[in-house]
Design a protein around this motif. Structure first.
Motif, PDB file in Angstrom:
ATOM      1  N   LEU A 169      57.007 -16.528 -30.338  1.00 17.16           N
ATOM      2  CA  LEU A 169      55.587 -16.235 -30.538  1.00 17.16           C
ATOM      3  C   LEU A 169      55.165 -14.965 -29.803  1.00 17.16           C
ATOM      4  O   LEU A 169      54.326 -14.207 -30.291  1.00 17.16           O
ATOM      5  CB  LEU A 169      54.744 -17.421 -30.053  1.00 17.16           C
ATOM      6  CG  LEU A 169      54.934 -18.735 -30.828  1.00 17.16           C
ATOM      7  CD1 LEU A 169      54.125 -19.856 -30.176  1.00 17.16           C
ATOM      8  CD2 LEU A 169      54.521 -18.560 -32.292  1.00 17.16           C
ATOM      9  N   VAL A 170      55.747 -14.741 -28.637  1.00 14.68           N
ATOM     10  CA  VAL A 170      55.424 -13.529 -27.875  1.00 14.68           C
ATOM     11  C   VAL A 170      55.869 -12.286 -28.639  1.00 14.68           C
ATOM     12  O   VAL A 170      55.141 -11.290 -28.724  1.00 14.68           O
ATOM     13  CB  VAL A 170      56.084 -13.572 -26.478  1.00 14.68           C
ATOM     14  CG1 VAL A 170      56.033 -12.203 -25.807  1.00 14.68           C
ATOM     15  CG2 VAL A 170      55.375 -14.601 -25.610  1.00 14.68           C
ATOM     16  N   LYS A 171      57.067 -12.322 -29.181  1.00 17.04           N
ATOM     17  CA  LYS A 171      57.567 -11.175 -29.947  1.00 17.04           C
ATOM     18  C   LYS A 171      56.625 -10.850 -31.096  1.00 17.04           C
ATOM     19  O   LYS A 171      56.265  -9.682 -31.310  1.00 17.04           O
ATOM     20  CB  LYS A 171      58.961 -11.476 -30.489  1.00 17.04           C
ATOM     21  CG  LYS A 171      59.551 -10.323 -31.299  1.00 17.04           C
ATOM     22  CD  LYS A 171      60.968 -10.641 -31.768  1.00 17.04           C
ATOM     23  CE  LYS A 171      61.523  -9.481 -32.586  1.00 17.04           C
ATOM     24  NZ  LYS A 171      62.909  -9.743 -33.062  1.00 17.04           N
ATOM     25  N   LYS A 172      56.184 -11.882 -31.809  1.00 20.20           N
ATOM     26  CA  LYS A 172      55.273 -11.682 -32.933  1.00 20.20           C
ATOM     27  C   LYS A 172      53.936 -11.122 -32.456  1.00 20.20           C
ATOM     28  O   LYS A 172      53.393 -10.175 -33.054  1.00 20.20           O
ATOM     29  CB  LYS A 172      55.052 -13.011 -33.660  1.00 20.20           C
ATOM     30  CG  LYS A 172      54.101 -12.916 -34.845  1.00 20.20           C
ATOM     31  CD  LYS A 172      53.923 -14.264 -35.515  1.00 20.20           C
ATOM     32  CE  LYS A 172      52.925 -14.174 -36.675  1.00 20.20           C
ATOM     33  NZ  LYS A 172      52.700 -15.500 -37.301  1.00 20.20           N
ATOM     34  N   ALA A 173      53.404 -11.677 -31.363  1.00 18.83           N
ATOM     35  CA  ALA A 173      52.106 -11.234 -30.858  1.00 18.83           C
ATOM     36  C   ALA A 173      52.149  -9.788 -30.393  1.00 18.83           C
ATOM     37  O   ALA A 173      51.220  -9.008 -30.636  1.00 18.83           O
ATOM     38  CB  ALA A 173      51.653 -12.144 -29.711  1.00 18.83           C
ATOM     39  N   LEU A 174      53.241  -9.408 -29.720  1.00 17.13           N
ATOM     40  CA  LEU A 174      53.352  -8.035 -29.231  1.00 17.13           C
ATOM     41  C   LEU A 174      53.524  -7.047 -30.382  1.00 17.13           C
ATOM     42  O   LEU A 174      53.037  -5.911 -30.326  1.00 17.13           O
ATOM     43  CB  LEU A 174      54.518  -7.931 -28.250  1.00 17.13           C
ATOM     44  CG  LEU A 174      54.269  -8.577 -26.881  1.00 17.13           C
ATOM     45  CD1 LEU A 174      55.542  -8.575 -26.046  1.00 17.13           C
ATOM     46  CD2 LEU A 174      53.152  -7.870 -26.133  1.00 17.13           C
ATOM     47  N   GLU A 175      54.201  -7.460 -31.429  1.00 14.38           N
ATOM     48  CA  GLU A 175      54.321  -6.605 -32.611  1.00 14.38           C
ATOM     49  C   GLU A 175      52.943  -6.355 -33.213  1.00 14.38           C
ATOM     50  O   GLU A 175      52.623  -5.244 -33.619  1.00 14.38           O
ATOM     51  CB  GLU A 175      55.233  -7.261 -33.649  1.00 14.38           C
ATOM     52  CG  GLU A 175      56.709  -7.209 -33.292  1.00 14.38           C
ATOM     53  CD  GLU A 175      57.563  -7.990 -34.270  1.00 14.38           C
ATOM     54  OE1 GLU A 175      57.002  -8.814 -35.031  1.00 14.38           O
ATOM     55  OE2 GLU A 175      58.797  -7.807 -34.269  1.00 14.38           O
ATOM     56  N   GLU A 176      52.111  -7.393 -33.238  1.00 14.17           N
ATOM     57  CA  GLU A 176      50.780  -7.274 -33.825  1.00 14.17           C
ATOM     58  C   GLU A 176      49.861  -6.358 -33.023  1.00 14.17           C
ATOM     59  O   GLU A 176      49.022  -5.660 -33.591  1.00 14.17           O
ATOM     60  CB  GLU A 176      50.152  -8.663 -33.972  1.00 14.17           C
ATOM     61  CG  GLU A 176      50.829  -9.516 -35.035  1.00 14.17           C
ATOM     62  CD  GLU A 176      50.276 -10.930 -35.114  1.00 14.17           C
ATOM     63  OE1 GLU A 176      49.439 -11.287 -34.243  1.00 14.17           O
ATOM     64  OE2 GLU A 176      50.671 -11.675 -36.033  1.00 14.17           O
TER      65      GLU A 176
END
Length: 261
Positions: A169-176
């Motif tokens: 979830l962190v990877k996805k959030a940081l990409e966003e």
């Protein structure tokens, strides 16, 4: 690499990151020893405290009744117990907290060495990205703040599965939010490093971290248990004295219905 997305302008940042992670490890170790201490002594301590508040309650009842008699008043049972129950609220709250802590300690998650190692590695990766002292955007962006809370809770609970989920979830959030734009400059870095080092020393010098030394000494553990049991007996004897005082009080002609709720 995800753990290299934070761009930092400061020299000495690596040392800052290192001491922050060490502090978090020490905090977790202190939490571990608190749980172990509670497993070892929690029930004895809670039982002793329950006996203490039983004595406190009986003593308060006797004092209340004697004061009313001294003023030449009849004892109003409802008024008395309303007063006593109000007086005992904080004691009962503390007792319930002890009971809850005992239950939590004895139902705590037990993990293997390999799982503990994985948990530590994942936490370190995530902390380098989202620790609020490392990445100020964590406190600025609600989703990152929520994820950091999830990480801390999972880390302290030794929940490997939840930490693995958090990493995705962190990877996805940081990409966003566009992690390539995250650049951090930390003011007063040497002072902050020293402050964290001082905090580590403080944590290690106090309970619950210091419980580790007691719990590693079998004789010391037995001595503490014996001391708690001795204190329990002393309060049991005191309760008998209070019961005798009440019997004497009642035999003096005062009409009183003994009720403990």
């Amino acid at each position: 690499m995800m753990d290299e997305i934070i761009k930092v302008k400061n020299e000495g940042y690596a040392e800052y990151e290192e001491v922050l992670l060490e502090r978090d490890n020490v905090r977790k170790e202190a939490l571990h020893w608190k749980m172990e201490y509670t497993r070892e002594f929690g029930k004895l301590i809670a039982d002793l405290f329950e006996m203490k508040i039983t004595c406190i309650k009986k003593k308060k009842i006797i004092t209340y009744c004697q004061a009313e008699v001294n003023k030449g008043k009849d004892i109003d049972h409802d008024a008395m117990f309303a007063y006593i129950n109000q007086e005992m609220q904080e004691y009962n709250r503390q007792l319930q907290q002890m009971i809850d802590e005992n239950e939590a300690a004895n139902s705590g998650r037990q993990i293997s060495t390999s799982a503990a190692t994985k948990i530590k590695k994942i936490y370190h990766r995530l902390a380098k990205m989202l620790h609020p002292d490392i990445n100020p955007k964590t406190d600025e962006i609600p989703e990152l703040k929520r994820l950091w809370h999830m990480i801390v809770v999972s880390y302290n609970a030794n929940d490997l599965e939840e930490l693995e989920t958090a990493e995705v979830l962190v990877k996805k959030a940081l990409e966003e939010v566009g992690w390539e734009n995250i650049v951090v400059e930390i003011d007063n870095l040497p002072e902050k490093i020293q402050r964290v080092r001082d905090e580590i020393i403080e944590i290690k010098g106090e309970d619950p971290y210091q419980y580790k030394f007691l719990l590693s000494d079998y004789e010391a553990v037995q001595e503490k248990k014996e001391a708690l049991q001795k204190e329990m007996q002393e309060y049991m004897d005191y309760e008998k004295e209070l019961d005798t005082m009440m019997e004497q009080f009642l035999s003096s002609g005062v009409s009183f219905k003994w009720t403990m709720d």
